[in-house]
Design a protein around this motif. Sequence first.
Motif, PDB file in Angstrom:
ATOM      1  N   GLY A 178      14.066   3.833  -0.286  1.00  0.00           N
ATOM      2  CA  GLY A 178      13.076   3.550   0.762  1.00  0.00           C
ATOM      3  C   GLY A 178      13.532   2.446   1.700  1.00  0.00           C
ATOM      4  N   ALA A 179      12.541   1.789   2.315  1.00  0.00           N
ATOM      5  CA  ALA A 179      12.811   0.817   3.383  1.00  0.00           C
ATOM      6  C   ALA A 179      13.692  -0.348   2.937  1.00  0.00           C
ATOM      7  CB  ALA A 179      11.487   0.284   3.934  1.00  0.00           C
ATOM      8  N   HIS A 190       0.848  -1.200   0.000  1.00  0.00           N
ATOM      9  CA  HIS A 190       0.000   0.000   0.000  1.00  0.00           C
ATOM     10  C   HIS A 190       0.880   1.246   0.000  1.00  0.00           C
ATOM     11  CE1 HIS A 190      -3.031  -2.942   1.139  1.00  0.00           C
ATOM     12  NE2 HIS A 190      -3.978  -2.034   1.002  1.00  0.00           N
ATOM     13  N   THR A 225       3.918  -4.710   4.792  1.00  0.00           N
ATOM     14  CA  THR A 225       4.084  -5.431   6.056  1.00  0.00           C
ATOM     15  C   THR A 225       3.786  -6.896   5.774  1.00  0.00           C
ATOM     16  OG1 THR A 225       1.781  -5.155   6.694  1.00  0.00           O
ATOM     17  CG2 THR A 225       3.336  -3.526   7.534  1.00  0.00           C
ATOM     18  N   ASP A 238      12.888  11.789  -3.638  1.00  0.00           N
ATOM     19  CA  ASP A 238      12.776  12.454  -2.334  1.00  0.00           C
ATOM     20  C   ASP A 238      14.167  12.489  -1.691  1.00  0.00           C
ATOM     21  OD1 ASP A 238      12.382  13.275   0.241  1.00  0.00           O
ATOM     22  OD2 ASP A 238      10.719  11.893   0.656  1.00  0.00           O
ATOM     23  N   ASN A 278       0.383   4.176   2.343  1.00  0.00           N
ATOM     24  CA  ASN A 278       0.505   3.976   3.792  1.00  0.00           C
ATOM     25  C   ASN A 278       1.527   4.911   4.428  1.00  0.00           C
ATOM     26  OD1 ASN A 278      -1.416   2.042   4.105  1.00  0.00           O
ATOM     27  ND2 ASN A 278      -0.007   0.356   4.552  1.00  0.00           N
ATOM     28  N   VAL A 279       2.558   5.253   3.666  1.00  0.00           N
ATOM     29  CA  VAL A 279       3.625   6.107   4.207  1.00  0.00           C
ATOM     30  C   VAL A 279       3.038   7.402   4.763  1.00  0.00           C
ATOM     31  CG1 VAL A 279       5.753   7.339   3.643  1.00  0.00           C
ATOM     32  CG2 VAL A 279       5.316   5.097   2.655  1.00  0.00           C
ATOM     33  N   ALA A 324      14.853  10.743   1.621  1.00  0.00           N
ATOM     34  CA  ALA A 324      15.047   9.285   1.614  1.00  0.00           C
ATOM     35  C   ALA A 324      16.516   8.959   1.390  1.00  0.00           C
ATOM     36  CB  ALA A 324      14.171   8.646   0.539  1.00  0.00           C
ATOM     37  N   SER A 334       0.324   7.904   6.337  1.00  0.00           N
ATOM     38  CA  SER A 334      -0.255   7.768   7.685  1.00  0.00           C
ATOM     39  C   SER A 334       0.751   7.126   8.640  1.00  0.00           C
ATOM     40  CB  SER A 334      -1.546   6.943   7.620  1.00  0.00           C
ATOM     41  OG  SER A 334      -1.275   5.645   7.106  1.00  0.00           O
ATOM     42  N   GLY A 335       2.024   7.128   8.260  1.00  0.00           N
ATOM     43  CA  GLY A 335       3.056   6.600   9.156  1.00  0.00           C
ATOM     44  C   GLY A 335       3.130   5.089   9.168  1.00  0.00           C
ATOM     45  N   ARG A 336       2.478   4.452   8.172  1.00  0.00           N
ATOM     46  CA  ARG A 336       2.501   2.997   8.110  1.00  0.00           C
ATOM     47  C   ARG A 336       3.527   2.517   7.085  1.00  0.00           C
ATOM     48  NH1 ARG A 336      -2.780   4.280   9.199  1.00  0.00           N
ATOM     49  NH2 ARG A 336      -3.770   3.074  10.862  1.00  0.00           N
ATOM     50  N   GLN A 337       3.854   1.237   7.152  1.00  0.00           N
ATOM     51  CA  GLN A 337       4.733   0.623   6.172  1.00  0.00           C
ATOM     52  C   GLN A 337       3.993   0.375   4.862  1.00  0.00           C
ATOM     53  OE1 GLN A 337       8.250  -0.873   6.767  1.00  0.00           O
ATOM     54  NE2 GLN A 337       7.880   1.009   7.886  1.00  0.00           N
TER      55      GLN A 337
END
Lengths: 355, 355
Positions: B148-149, B84, B96, B173, B87-88, B176, B90-93
């Motif tokens: 990113g992650a 998703h 997951t 970005d 999600n970033v 990042a 809303s502070g989500r991964q």
Amino acid sequence: MSLSKPGPMSLVPFVSVENMMRIVVERGVERTLVELADYIEEDFRRWPQFDKTPRIAAHSPDGVIELMPTSDGRSYGFKYVNGHPKNVRSGRQTVTAFGVLSDVDTGYPVLLTEMTILTALRTAATSALVAKYLAPKGAKVMAMIGNGAQSEFQCLAFKAICGIDTVRLFDIDVKATEKAVRNLQGKGLNVVACKSGEEAMEGAQIITTCTADKQFATILSDNMVGPGVHINAIGGDCPGKTELHRDILLRSDIFVEYPEQTRIEGEIQQLPEDHPVTEIWQVMTGVAAGRTSDKQITLFDSVGFATEDFSALRYLNAVLKEHQGQQMLDMLADPDDPRDLFGMIERYGKAAEAL
Amino acid sequence: MSLSKPGPMSLVPFVSVENMMRIVVERGVERTLVELADYIEEDFRRWPQFDKTPRIAAHSPDGVIELMPTSDGRSYGFKYVNGHPKNVRSGRQTVTAFGVLSDVDTGYPVLLTEMTILTALRTAATSALVAKYLAPKGAKVMAMIGNGAQSEFQCLAFKAICGIDTVRLFDIDVKATEKAVRNLQGKGLNVVACKSGEEAMEGAQIITTCTADKQFATILSDNMVGPGVHINAIGGDCPGKTELHRDILLRSDIFVEYPEQTRIEGEIQQLPEDHPVTEIWQVMTGVAAGRTSDKQITLFDSVGFATEDFSALRYLNAVLKEHQGQQMLDMLADPDDPRDLFGMIERYGKAAEAL
């Protein structure tokens, strides 16, 4: 980030077996079955809203492991379930299960739960719900063939949802019947232990078959089934596993959950691909007829479908706030910056070192 | 049955996010990546033994939820994973995951684990493992597009497994990129922050693309890619999501995990169904050629396949005894008599009453 406190988005509530038992005990088995049936019916009635797929099965010589996903566009649910008849010999359950409910918008799980008990409840609730539509009016007596882990739930669901007052039990293993008789004492049912399938069926308007053999077995032969009954066939639920003689199927009007799955797994795997069946959601919404005469044999060829588990997950999630005891599992990584998964591990390592 | 002690067969070890971080920190990221790559390679080399199916995806406007099962006949594993991109916000991964390893003979789960971190590790380990077979000999410089992650795991995997000494980072970005530069300090890599994709690619023999947009995006255009490089394309991993211009694909020899899934999800969804691709397991077993010339562009069109998660679960299960901290979850019902699920609940209720 503290060493001991996971971020708030990392936590997923978990309903353990003990927590599930507590919920069922606090709520009462019959009330739980009735409420669960309402959720299942609600979801059957909005059937077209669901993403549906036959379950994904991994078969092995001794059993099967299945994943059963579905979604209504807002929530997503799936169940993991196995079926291993030989497990009983090693003291294990034939069927164990767990499941997850998620939020479709974020993909984040919102609930993880044991589903061995929940599956037993939803299977019984579904059977009785369907019988409410198909069984002869005023049916009071049910034959229960197969007295394993599912049987007491079936009996109580038919009592609570269909108004059954008598159950006639038979199992090839007399100890299973004795166990069921014991468990059903004092539950407001007349419980009759029988020595044969034929005896169990005497006077029964509803016949439930729920045996566990993973092979073609004939639990009901044609001459055992008279006109006008409703047959609730639970046990035939994977390829090569059936319980009813083919001739019974040919005399019955057959109702199913999801034909694409039932043709693979249900009693109707004995019939040609194009044999007519009615989808039960269409009966519930009035699109298709259910029982239309006193002489008709109605057959619910039940294999269990993902929407029923979805309903069960949705129900559990709704009642959870009334019952304590869930654990919060640190299951989802929740770094301060969502893109900084690596940094989260590094900071954890530094904090651990500093201790 | 005691109220507090679940039966021994009810317990499933659970690796939480914190426990996973501890394991990775105790073992070291690079060592974990190297060991993981060995497990992944071992499983690719016995590819025909696996039950394989494209993952089961539930798509929604903002993302996807997927189940990825596989089995080697002895163990069964599956992963739940979402994607998703929004999600970033809303502070989500974005991604997951959690997963389960089970015993095929009984169908009983033997391990439940977070897989957000484990997926990041296995994805990087797989990329570097494949590059070991496909990248030009002596490659020292990697361009990392998308910071990113996943990016730091990729950089360290290529260092530990392929001998890369320099990474050139670019992200649209700049924050990042700054984060990745910070995280990679002191890790034995020359880390160069770049202002454009073109700049990142200067002198790079390996190009890794890992961006998260859920749409057709052209991260690499044709004129950016010279002869002889290896492209490790991670980000294009669902229908409608690609990163490379079609012309690059036409100049490349394309290697994939499982064609049935990659044709749906990978870069090659831009090409005709019959465009030739090579399965990477065949390169690893010597059945098919990998890189055959200095001028050749090799492209690993990676989407992530279930066997890689299976390898990761198998690896975790193997190293678990060296690391403490797993919780034991009361996840599977374990009645004294396996057929007496109902009685177990009843006895629980009576014991609770007596307290």
